[in-house]
Design a protein around this motif. Structure first.
Motif, mmCIF file in Angstrom:
data_model
loop_
_atom_site.group_PDB
_atom_site.id
_atom_site.type_symbol
_atom_site.label_atom_id
_atom_site.label_comp_id
_atom_site.label_asym_id
_atom_site.label_seq_id
_atom_site.Cartn_x
_atom_site.Cartn_y
_atom_site.Cartn_z
ATOM 1 N N THR A 171 41.651 -3.399 -9.203
ATOM 2 C CA THR A 171 41.926 -2.465 -8.056
ATOM 3 C C THR A 171 42.861 -3.179 -7.335
ATOM 4 O O THR A 171 43.386 -4.579 -7.290
ATOM 5 C CB THR A 171 40.704 -2.416 -7.283
ATOM 6 N N SER A 172 43.175 -3.308 -5.809
ATOM 7 C CA SER A 172 43.762 -3.734 -5.072
ATOM 8 C C SER A 172 43.277 -4.162 -3.907
ATOM 9 O O SER A 172 42.409 -2.628 -3.605
ATOM 10 C CB SER A 172 45.423 -3.332 -4.980
ATOM 11 N N MET A 173 43.389 -4.583 -3.323
ATOM 12 C CA MET A 173 42.207 -5.114 -1.381
ATOM 13 C C MET A 173 43.243 -5.431 -0.437
ATOM 14 O O MET A 173 43.822 -6.083 0.085
ATOM 15 C CB MET A 173 41.104 -6.165 -2.166
ATOM 16 N N PHE A 174 42.468 -4.212 0.468
ATOM 17 C CA PHE A 174 43.077 -4.599 2.218
ATOM 18 C C PHE A 174 42.128 -5.005 2.169
ATOM 19 O O PHE A 174 41.219 -4.389 3.090
ATOM 20 C CB PHE A 174 43.400 -2.794 2.308
ATOM 21 N N ARG A 175 42.862 -6.132 3.235
ATOM 22 C CA ARG A 175 41.507 -6.303 4.019
ATOM 23 C C ARG A 175 41.547 -6.588 5.294
ATOM 24 O O ARG A 175 43.272 -7.111 6.006
ATOM 25 C CB ARG A 175 41.618 -8.214 3.691
ATOM 26 N N GLN A 190 35.115 3.307 9.933
ATOM 27 C CA GLN A 190 35.604 4.361 9.140
ATOM 28 C C GLN A 190 37.517 3.201 9.263
ATOM 29 O O GLN A 190 37.970 3.659 9.861
ATOM 30 C CB GLN A 190 35.822 4.921 9.897
ATOM 31 N N ILE A 191 37.882 2.998 7.829
ATOM 32 C CA ILE A 191 38.814 3.360 7.184
ATOM 33 C C ILE A 191 38.975 4.186 6.340
ATOM 34 O O ILE A 191 39.185 4.055 5.245
ATOM 35 C CB ILE A 191 39.051 1.563 6.247
ATOM 36 N N GLN A 229 34.649 -8.872 8.813
ATOM 37 C CA GLN A 229 35.833 -9.064 8.194
ATOM 38 C C GLN A 229 35.644 -7.460 6.922
ATOM 39 O O GLN A 229 34.718 -7.349 6.491
ATOM 40 C CB GLN A 229 35.716 -10.076 6.929
ATOM 41 N N LEU A 230 37.142 -6.428 7.482
ATOM 42 C CA LEU A 230 36.585 -5.158 6.481
ATOM 43 C C LEU A 230 37.411 -5.171 5.360
ATOM 44 O O LEU A 230 38.662 -5.701 4.933
ATOM 45 C CB LEU A 230 36.305 -4.303 7.254
ATOM 46 N N ASP A 231 36.902 -4.735 4.143
ATOM 47 C CA ASP A 231 37.331 -5.297 2.801
ATOM 48 C C ASP A 231 37.491 -3.023 2.468
ATOM 49 O O ASP A 231 36.184 -2.641 2.092
ATOM 50 C CB ASP A 231 36.743 -5.874 1.808
ATOM 51 N N ALA A 232 38.796 -3.212 1.796
ATOM 52 C CA ALA A 232 38.893 -1.465 1.029
ATOM 53 C C ALA A 232 39.451 -1.527 -0.070
ATOM 54 O O ALA A 232 40.851 -2.123 -0.381
ATOM 55 C CB ALA A 232 38.985 -0.698 2.338
#
Length: 334
Positions: A171-175, A190-191, A229-232
């Protein structure tokens, strides 16, 4: 001779067409294959490379029990799934799979994740499809950080075949890190992101196909007054890629209160792209942002112009922190 060449060409074209258009079938109702407690093949998940390539901390191999709650073992032969085993954290022997196989060559596909549900596994090729996040489930459901292994496996006719594997991140993460506090009337964030995939191709380690995805974070009011802090997570279809991301902040009636859009967000496999800034604002972003390599939290009202501005700054409405594989961080202020 010409007719024979044409016939051969037509046959090859027909085979290519059938192969190219073959539909990948995912098993939604998959169940573990029954096995004896002592099979002639033993598969062990030794460790997982859980360090982000661009993290400040040193990378290390981590025990499987520390980074995932679900394991899915899949064995293929001649493009057919012949064995499947699901394990949950807490199961006896988590990380070890004993099974019976006839002598021959096989392909082993293992997926490690931490969602509320298993991935759907293809019945013919090493692909795992994850469902979208649901706004009605607890935070952490759906698509999470994911690790995998894929490789050939040869089973002999005598003795026990032991296979020790190490898994790596797919995976890759958008934070998203907010510098302002969560308002007390917010109940859902919602992201939504496009440009990535939710299907992992084990043969390549990349995503397969485009998908529109959403990650939901739910709040009950007790988190008000705190930064977030929100991670996707996402599978990229190559080593690098770009996402278009929309962050929607809603109240208890799903009414949109705040909204931020980020276009062409740079991503890299096994790396974190971090955006830091104010999320709970109603002002429109500056259409012509100026990058600042050293942002000042209390800037001079009449600062000197940047002597060497970035000719193509990342369009966004916040400070962009892009951590690259070389540990370099780029800050952009808007």
């Amino acid at each position: 001779m010409i007719n024979r060449i044409l016939s051969t060409a037509c046959l090859l074209l027909a085979l290519f067409t059938v192969t190219s258009c073959e539909k990948v079938v995912f098993d939604e109702e998959q169940s573990s294959t029954s096995e004896s407690s002592a099979g002639n093949v033993v598969i062990r998940v030794g460790s997982i490379d859980s360090g982000w390539a661009n993290a400040s901390t040193s990378r290390a191999m981590t025990k499987v029990t520390e980074v995932c709650t679900r394991l899915q073992f899949v064995v293929y032969q001649n493009r057919q799934r012949v064995k499947y085993k699901y394990q949950a954290l807490g199961d006896e022997g988590f990380g070890t799979y004993s099974l019976d196989l006839a002598e021959g060559s096989y392909q082993l596909f293992v997926v490690a994740s931490s969602g509320k549900e298993n991935a759907s596994i293809s019945t013919t090729v090493p692909k795992a499809e994850f469902k979208n996040w649901s706004p009605d489930k607890d935070n952490g459901s759906g698509f999470t950080d994911t690790f995998y292994y894929y490789g050939d496996m040869t089973v002999s006719s005598s003795g026990t075949t032991e296979v020790d594997i190490n898994m790596k991140r797919a995976t890759s993460m958008f934070r998203l890190v907010t510098t302002d506090a969560l308002p007390d009337n917010i109940r859902k964030i919602q992201i939504h992101y496009e440009g990535g995939s939710r299907t992992l191709d084990g043969a390549t380690g990349y995503g397969s196909g485009n998908a529109k995805m959403s990650t939901f974070y739910l709040y009950d009011g007790t988190q008000a007054g705190q930064p977030l802090q929100l991670d996707a997570y996402v599978f990229l279809q190559a080593e690098t890629g770009n996402l278009n991301i929309t962050v929607i902040v809603m109240d208890g009636k799903d009414k949109e209160i705040y909204k931020q859009e980020f276009t062409n967000v740079p991503m890299q496999r096994n790396c974190i792209t971090r955006y830091t800034g104010k999320l709970f604002v109603e002002t429109a972003p500056d259409p012509n942002p100026d990058p600042d390599p050293n942002p000042d939290p209390d800037p001079d009202p009449d600062p000197d112009p940047d002597p060497d501005p970035d000719p193509d700054p990342q369009p966004a409405s916040q400070i962009l922190m892009v951590e690259t594989e070389w540990g370099e961080i780029f800050d952009y202020t808007f």
